[in-house]
Design an enzyme around this catalytic site. Structure first.
Site, short mmCIF file in Angstrom:
data_model
loop_
_atom_site.label_atom_id
_atom_site.label_comp_id
_atom_site.label_asym_id
_atom_site.label_seq_id
_atom_site.Cartn_x
_atom_site.Cartn_y
_atom_site.Cartn_z
N LYS A 79 0.88 -1.31 -0.11
CA LYS A 79 0.11 -0.18 -0.03
C LYS A 79 1.10 1.24 0.13
CE LYS A 79 -3.85 -2.36 2.43
NZ LYS A 79 -4.59 -2.45 3.47
N HIS A 125 1.11 -7.05 17.58
CA HIS A 125 -0.11 -8.17 17.84
C HIS A 125 -0.89 -7.61 19.04
CE1 HIS A 125 3.52 -9.78 16.01
NE2 HIS A 125 2.68 -10.49 15.16
#
Length: 105
Positions: free
Chosen positions: A54, A94
């Protein structure tokens, strides 16, 4: 400069060889062997690669995921190696069910 971000639900990551060979390069596959949290590791790598794509302006499919290497620098921080270039503005995190990554290139 480009910025990319991606989030992955860890439970969606499959640890079969077909998927792993689609996403991970040989160096990452070696690192994976020593990980106890394999699904989380792969989810983080997938998110980092998507974020890189991206930020780079390339969509999924224009650059093979396994051609983007998410490795570590000498301080243990993630870096992306693509071709002969190294990108150090990468962060992977995470939390419970999710892995997220951001890339600034």
């Amino acid at each position: 400069m480009g910025v990319g971000i991606d989030i992955v639900k860890i439970s969606r990551i499959k640890l079969n060889s077909r998927f792993l060979n689609f996403v991970l390069c040989n160096e990452e596959l070696e690192i994976l062997k020593n990980k106890t949290n394999k699904q989380e590791f792969v989810a983080g790598r997938f998110a980092a690669k998507e974020a890189f794509l991206k930020a780079n302006g390339a969509g999924l499919g224009k650059i093979a995921l396994k051609d983007i290497k998410v490795l570590y620098n000498n301080k243990g921080c993630p870096i992306i190696v693509h071709g002969d270039q190294i990108f150090e503005n990468i962060s992977i995190s995470h939390e419970k069910e999710y892995a997220i990554a951001i890339a600034i290139i």
